[in-house]
Write a protein that holds these residues in place. Structure first.
Motif, mmCIF file in Angstrom:
data_model
loop_
_atom_site.group_PDB
_atom_site.id
_atom_site.type_symbol
_atom_site.label_atom_id
_atom_site.label_comp_id
_atom_site.label_asym_id
_atom_site.label_seq_id
_atom_site.Cartn_x
_atom_site.Cartn_y
_atom_site.Cartn_z
ATOM 1 N N ALA A 20 0.814 -1.226 0.000
ATOM 2 C CA ALA A 20 0.000 0.000 0.000
ATOM 3 C C ALA A 20 0.843 1.270 0.000
ATOM 4 O O ALA A 20 0.398 2.311 -0.503
ATOM 5 N N ASP A 21 2.037 1.210 0.555
ATOM 6 C CA ASP A 21 2.860 2.420 0.641
ATOM 7 C C ASP A 21 3.763 2.611 -0.568
ATOM 8 O O ASP A 21 4.558 3.552 -0.606
ATOM 9 N N ARG A 22 3.645 1.748 -1.550
ATOM 10 C CA ARG A 22 4.509 1.844 -2.735
ATOM 11 C C ARG A 22 3.930 2.820 -3.760
ATOM 12 O O ARG A 22 2.707 2.955 -3.893
ATOM 13 N N GLU A 23 4.824 3.450 -4.503
ATOM 14 C CA GLU A 23 4.389 4.368 -5.566
ATOM 15 C C GLU A 23 3.819 3.569 -6.736
ATOM 16 O O GLU A 23 4.368 2.539 -7.127
ATOM 17 N N ILE A 24 2.713 4.058 -7.286
ATOM 18 C CA ILE A 24 2.101 3.462 -8.478
ATOM 19 C C ILE A 24 2.309 4.418 -9.639
ATOM 20 O O ILE A 24 1.970 5.596 -9.547
ATOM 21 N N ARG A 25 2.886 3.930 -10.724
ATOM 22 C CA ARG A 25 3.091 4.793 -11.886
ATOM 23 C C ARG A 25 2.929 3.976 -13.164
ATOM 24 O O ARG A 25 3.311 2.809 -13.228
ATOM 25 N N PRO A 26 2.365 4.593 -14.186
ATOM 26 C CA PRO A 26 2.118 3.875 -15.444
ATOM 27 C C PRO A 26 3.407 3.663 -16.223
ATOM 28 O O PRO A 26 4.374 4.418 -16.098
ATOM 29 N N VAL A 27 3.405 2.622 -17.041
ATOM 30 C CA VAL A 27 4.525 2.306 -17.910
ATOM 31 C C VAL A 27 4.101 2.550 -19.351
ATOM 32 O O VAL A 27 3.083 2.009 -19.807
ATOM 33 N N THR A 28 4.848 3.353 -20.067
ATOM 34 C CA THR A 28 4.565 3.581 -21.486
ATOM 35 C C THR A 28 4.933 2.337 -22.271
ATOM 36 O O THR A 28 6.048 1.824 -22.157
ATOM 37 N N SER A 29 4.022 1.838 -23.064
ATOM 38 C CA SER A 29 4.248 0.593 -23.790
ATOM 39 C C SER A 29 3.500 0.622 -25.108
ATOM 40 O O SER A 29 2.441 1.241 -25.224
ATOM 41 N N HIS A 30 4.061 -0.070 -26.111
ATOM 42 C CA HIS A 30 3.377 -0.236 -27.386
ATOM 43 C C HIS A 30 2.667 -1.584 -27.445
ATOM 44 O O HIS A 30 2.255 -2.028 -28.515
ATOM 45 N N GLY A 31 2.542 -2.246 -26.287
ATOM 46 C CA GLY A 31 1.847 -3.520 -26.243
ATOM 47 C C GLY A 31 0.376 -3.375 -26.575
ATOM 48 O O GLY A 31 -0.201 -2.288 -26.493
ATOM 49 N N THR A 32 -0.254 -4.481 -26.913
ATOM 50 C CA THR A 32 -1.631 -4.454 -27.400
ATOM 51 C C THR A 32 -2.599 -5.225 -26.514
ATOM 52 O O THR A 32 -3.763 -5.351 -26.856
ATOM 53 N N VAL A 33 -2.122 -5.734 -25.369
ATOM 54 C CA VAL A 33 -2.955 -6.610 -24.554
ATOM 55 C C VAL A 33 -3.209 -6.047 -23.164
ATOM 56 O O VAL A 33 -4.310 -6.185 -22.634
ATOM 57 N N ILE A 36 0.072 -1.433 -18.189
ATOM 58 C CA ILE A 36 1.089 -1.871 -17.234
ATOM 59 C C ILE A 36 1.418 -0.733 -16.273
ATOM 60 O O ILE A 36 1.581 0.419 -16.695
ATOM 61 N N PHE A 37 1.551 -1.080 -15.000
ATOM 62 C CA PHE A 37 1.857 -0.102 -13.961
ATOM 63 C C PHE A 37 2.963 -0.654 -13.065
ATOM 64 O O PHE A 37 2.963 -1.845 -12.728
ATOM 65 N N ARG A 38 3.896 0.216 -12.682
ATOM 66 C CA ARG A 38 4.896 -0.161 -11.692
ATOM 67 C C ARG A 38 4.285 -0.117 -10.298
ATOM 68 O O ARG A 38 3.526 0.780 -9.971
ATOM 69 N N ILE A 39 4.642 -1.079 -9.479
ATOM 70 C CA ILE A 39 4.318 -1.065 -8.048
ATOM 71 C C ILE A 39 5.656 -0.999 -7.327
ATOM 72 O O ILE A 39 6.352 -2.006 -7.188
ATOM 73 N N GLY A 40 6.052 0.201 -6.919
ATOM 74 C CA GLY A 40 7.384 0.361 -6.361
ATOM 75 C C GLY A 40 8.430 0.144 -7.433
ATOM 76 O O GLY A 40 8.224 0.444 -8.613
ATOM 77 N N ASP A 41 9.566 -0.413 -7.030
ATOM 78 C CA ASP A 41 10.680 -0.587 -7.967
ATOM 79 C C ASP A 41 10.804 -1.996 -8.528
ATOM 80 O O ASP A 41 11.473 -2.199 -9.544
ATOM 81 N N ASP A 42 10.154 -2.983 -7.914
ATOM 82 C CA ASP A 42 10.432 -4.363 -8.292
ATOM 83 C C ASP A 42 9.221 -5.156 -8.769
ATOM 84 O O ASP A 42 9.343 -6.343 -9.083
ATOM 85 N N LEU A 43 8.036 -4.514 -8.862
ATOM 86 C CA LEU A 43 6.838 -5.233 -9.285
ATOM 87 C C LEU A 43 6.097 -4.464 -10.368
ATOM 88 O O LEU A 43 6.202 -3.239 -10.468
ATOM 89 N N THR A 44 5.335 -5.193 -11.171
ATOM 90 C CA THR A 44 4.451 -4.576 -12.161
ATOM 91 C C THR A 44 3.067 -5.206 -12.062
ATOM 92 O O THR A 44 2.932 -6.403 -11.813
ATOM 93 N N ALA A 45 2.066 -4.381 -12.268
ATOM 94 C CA ALA A 45 0.688 -4.859 -12.360
ATOM 95 C C ALA A 45 0.261 -4.761 -13.821
ATOM 96 O O ALA A 45 0.522 -3.765 -14.491
ATOM 97 N N ARG A 46 -0.398 -5.814 -14.305
ATOM 98 C CA ARG A 46 -0.821 -5.882 -15.705
ATOM 99 C C ARG A 46 -2.343 -6.031 -15.738
ATOM 100 O O ARG A 46 -2.895 -6.989 -15.207
#
Length: 299
Positions: A20-33, A36-46
């Protein structure tokens, strides 16, 4: 339907309070599915792209099954190659602002090959030899290709290719491409057994540092398929010199090499027209790959 940072933050806080205390930030991507968002420095949410604000139960079920398959493939591949691959961490549930399942996996640093474009690198070609060899070395556990996507019989894609050729009128040299597909769809499979393949070795799924391969993304499709399928990377990624390094390193015979080119052709024909307005980068990848194929002396 797309998802924003506020929605992602709320879902993470509710379902995974340890983050909950981690920064959430979007990832720029040319993917089509996925979005993607970063959860802190070591995780991604898809978050899978949805068809609308209120997807029906069939779509929601299909998404969950797809994510479960991706998690299985990711875990099956993790640690089996010297190149980094994302490790599935968790499966998120539907919640306010997003009515379907979503996934969390580890973040991999690097530059996608789409942006770096190391097409002239023989080092990259040698790395791809190692990657494909390592993928193939994983046991299929008696499984073989199943499904309707790439990796089975080329001629099974006739209906889709017919539509792609029709939609590409005015965009591509359709007459030549139609003749080429007629030859490709008849390529013999021979006795080549299915092997484990990534199934989508496109530039956007490969991470590089300099001209060296460092990581592989979108590993959820890891499954048995035609051993030629991962050779589509030769046409998506490499210029003629490095392409020969890849072919020689894998000791590809003529039939297998030609089928790899055909799988790249089949995929690229669907990219140019379909993403012409919504994803010009993806459309451009398809166009460049077709140009490489048409320039091949064998063709």
């Amino acid at each position: 339907m797309r998802v924003d940072v506020a929605t992602v933050r709320k879902l993470v806080e509710t379902q995974f309070p340890e983050w909950a205390d981690r920064e959430i930030r979007p990832v720029t991507s040319h993917g089509t599915v996925n979005a993607i968002f970063r959860i802190g420095d070591d995780l991604t949410a898809r978050f899978p792209f949805l068809s609308g604000e209120n997807p029906d139960s069939a779509e929601i079920l299909q998404i969950r099954r797809g994510l479960e398959t991706e998690m299985y493939g990711g875990k099956r591949l993790h640690g089996r190659t010297r190149f980094a691959t994302p490790l599935p961490v968790a499966l998120g549930e539907p919640g306010p602002g997003f009515p379907a399942a979503w996934s969390v996996q580890t973040w991999l640093p690097g530059t996608v090959a789409t942006d770096a474009d190391p097409a002239g690198s023989e080092d990259l070609a040698a790395d791809l030899v190692d990657l494909i060899t390592e993928l193939r070395s994983v046991e299929t556990d008696g499984e073989s290709f199943r499904g309707r996507g790439r990796g089975g019989v080329l001629a099974d894609h006739d209906q889709w290719m017919s539509r792609c050729l029709q939609e590409s009128e005015g965009l591509l040299p359709v007459r030549n491409l139609r003749v080429l597909w007629e030859a490709m769809r008849k390529l013999p499979r021979g006795s080549d057994p299915d092997v484990m393949t990534h199934c989508d070795l496109m530039p956007g799924n490969l991470l590089v540092t300099g001209n060296r391969l460092t990581g592989v993304l979108d590993v959820g499709g890891f499954q048995p398929a035609d051993p030629a399928l991962d050779l589509l990377s030769a046409w998506h990624l490499l210029d003629p010199g490095p392409r020969e390094v890849l072919r020689n390193g894998l000791t590809c015979g003529d039939d297998e090499w030609a089928r790899g080119q055909a799988w790249a052709f089949e995929q690229s024909m669907g990219l140019v027209w379909y993403y012409r307005e919504t994803n010009p980068v993806m459309s451009g990848i398809g166009r460049r790959t077709l140009e490489r194929i048409l320039a091949d002396p064998a063709v």
